[in-house]
Design a protein around this motif. Structure first.
Motif, PDB file in Angstrom:
ATOM      1  N   LEU A   1       0.787  -1.098   0.009  1.00 30.82           N
ATOM      2  CA  LEU A   1      -0.171  -0.033   0.063  1.00 30.82           C
ATOM      3  C   LEU A   1       0.933   1.348   0.012  1.00 30.82           C
ATOM      4  CD1 LEU A   1      -2.888   1.050   0.109  1.00 30.82           C
ATOM      5  CD2 LEU A   1      -2.613   0.973   2.424  1.00 30.82           C
ATOM      6  N   ALA A   2       2.001   1.312   0.796  1.00 30.94           N
ATOM      7  CA  ALA A   2       2.894   2.473   1.004  1.00 30.94           C
ATOM      8  C   ALA A   2       3.497   2.881  -0.459  1.00 30.94           C
ATOM      9  CB  ALA A   2       3.936   2.295   1.912  1.00 30.94           C
ATOM     10  N   VAL A   3       3.854   1.467  -1.225  1.00 26.59           N
ATOM     11  CA  VAL A   3       4.549   1.780  -2.519  1.00 26.59           C
ATOM     12  C   VAL A   3       3.591   2.311  -3.502  1.00 26.59           C
ATOM     13  CG1 VAL A   3       5.521   0.443  -4.548  1.00 26.59           C
ATOM     14  CG2 VAL A   3       6.351  -0.015  -2.139  1.00 26.59           C
ATOM     15  N   VAL A   4       2.374   1.730  -3.515  1.00 23.54           N
ATOM     16  CA  VAL A   4       1.309   2.121  -4.403  1.00 23.54           C
ATOM     17  C   VAL A   4       0.915   3.599  -4.306  1.00 23.54           C
ATOM     18  CG1 VAL A   4      -0.876   1.752  -5.438  1.00 23.54           C
ATOM     19  CG2 VAL A   4       0.417  -0.101  -4.838  1.00 23.54           C
ATOM     20  N   ILE A   5       0.743   4.051  -2.922  1.00 22.22           N
ATOM     21  CA  ILE A   5       0.233   5.380  -2.705  1.00 22.22           C
ATOM     22  C   ILE A   5       1.616   6.243  -3.221  1.00 22.22           C
ATOM     23  CG2 ILE A   5       0.002   6.924  -0.720  1.00 22.22           C
ATOM     24  CD1 ILE A   5      -1.511   4.441   0.717  1.00 22.22           C
ATOM     25  N   PHE A   6       2.614   5.965  -2.664  1.00 22.56           N
ATOM     26  CA  PHE A   6       3.793   6.999  -2.922  1.00 22.56           C
ATOM     27  C   PHE A   6       3.988   6.966  -4.503  1.00 22.56           C
ATOM     28  CE2 PHE A   6       8.377   7.352  -4.231  1.00 22.56           C
ATOM     29  CZ  PHE A   6       8.412   8.233  -3.669  1.00 22.56           C
ATOM     30  N   ALA A   7       3.898   5.869  -5.259  1.00 22.31           N
ATOM     31  CA  ALA A   7       4.022   6.024  -6.663  1.00 22.31           C
ATOM     32  C   ALA A   7       3.090   6.843  -7.385  1.00 22.31           C
ATOM     33  CB  ALA A   7       3.923   4.615  -7.406  1.00 22.31           C
ATOM     34  N   VAL A   8       1.741   6.553  -7.068  1.00 24.61           N
ATOM     35  CA  VAL A   8       0.589   7.299  -7.679  1.00 24.61           C
ATOM     36  C   VAL A   8       0.720   8.784  -7.277  1.00 24.61           C
ATOM     37  CG1 VAL A   8      -1.886   7.588  -7.506  1.00 24.61           C
ATOM     38  CG2 VAL A   8      -0.911   5.425  -7.814  1.00 24.61           C
ATOM     39  N   LEU A   9       0.892   9.074  -6.061  1.00 22.56           N
ATOM     40  CA  LEU A   9       1.236  10.542  -5.636  1.00 22.56           C
ATOM     41  C   LEU A   9       2.307  11.043  -6.210  1.00 22.56           C
ATOM     42  CD1 LEU A   9       0.298  10.363  -1.819  1.00 22.56           C
ATOM     43  CD2 LEU A   9      -1.050  11.347  -3.430  1.00 22.56           C
ATOM     44  N   GLN A  10       3.439  10.446  -6.431  1.00 22.95           N
ATOM     45  CA  GLN A  10       4.651  10.865  -7.246  1.00 22.95           C
ATOM     46  C   GLN A  10       4.200  11.105  -8.710  1.00 22.95           C
ATOM     47  OE1 GLN A  10       7.224  12.087  -6.089  1.00 22.95           O
ATOM     48  NE2 GLN A  10       8.973  11.770  -7.319  1.00 22.95           N
ATOM     49  N   SER A  11       3.418  10.263  -9.251  1.00 22.20           N
ATOM     50  CA  SER A  11       3.143  10.445 -10.718  1.00 22.20           C
ATOM     51  C   SER A  11       2.239  11.618 -10.819  1.00 22.20           C
ATOM     52  CB  SER A  11       2.839   9.331 -11.407  1.00 22.20           C
ATOM     53  OG  SER A  11       1.356   8.814 -10.631  1.00 22.20           O
TER      54      SER A  11
END
Length: 132
Positions: free
Chosen positions: A41-51
């Motif tokens: 969840l942290a990886v997905v949240i970080f990746a989506v927010l970053q993009s």
């Protein structure tokens, strides 16, 4: 469509690599390994927010503070980390100002390198497969 999926996968892998490297080398930057779903969840949240944040912050900075454009990657990394840490279910924790500053630098550097180095490997293979 396939290229989009490959790029999305590369972005997720680069985000995971950045967070894992920061966890391994920086005290105060912690991934909660006992909760693997929280790490995902942290990886997905970080990746989506970053993009989402990087282009948005670039647009705002270009319009209002042109001199700060070079720091967009670092700023979007910091904001994405901040939001990921604030979400209780995400398996990430950052304690102390040094961990925040150095953690942002590490995650930014690793994700930047991974998103630069990984696409030619996968996309070149895809082009070679289509030619054969």
């Amino acid at each position: 469509m396939l290229t989009f999926l490959i790029r999305a996968l590369i972005f997720l892998v680069s985000a995971a690599l950045g967070l894992i490297v920061a966890d391994l080398i920086l005290p105060g930057f912690t991934l909660h390994w006992d909760d693997w779903w929280g790490i995902v969840l942290a990886v997905v949240i970080f990746a989506v927010l970053q993009s989402i944040l990087a282009p948005w912050l670039f647009k705002i900075t270009r319009r209002h503070a042109n001199a700060l454009i070079g720091g967009i990657g670092l700023l979007s990394t910091f904001v994405a980390l901040l939001i990921a840490v604030l979400i209780p279910a995400a398996g990430i924790g950052i304690n102390g100002p040094v961990a925040w500053i150095i953690g942002t630098l590490i995650v930014w550097l690793v994700t930047a390198l991974a998103t630069w180095l990984l696409p030619p490997l996968f996309i070149k293979n895809k082009v070679q497969d289509r030619r054969s």
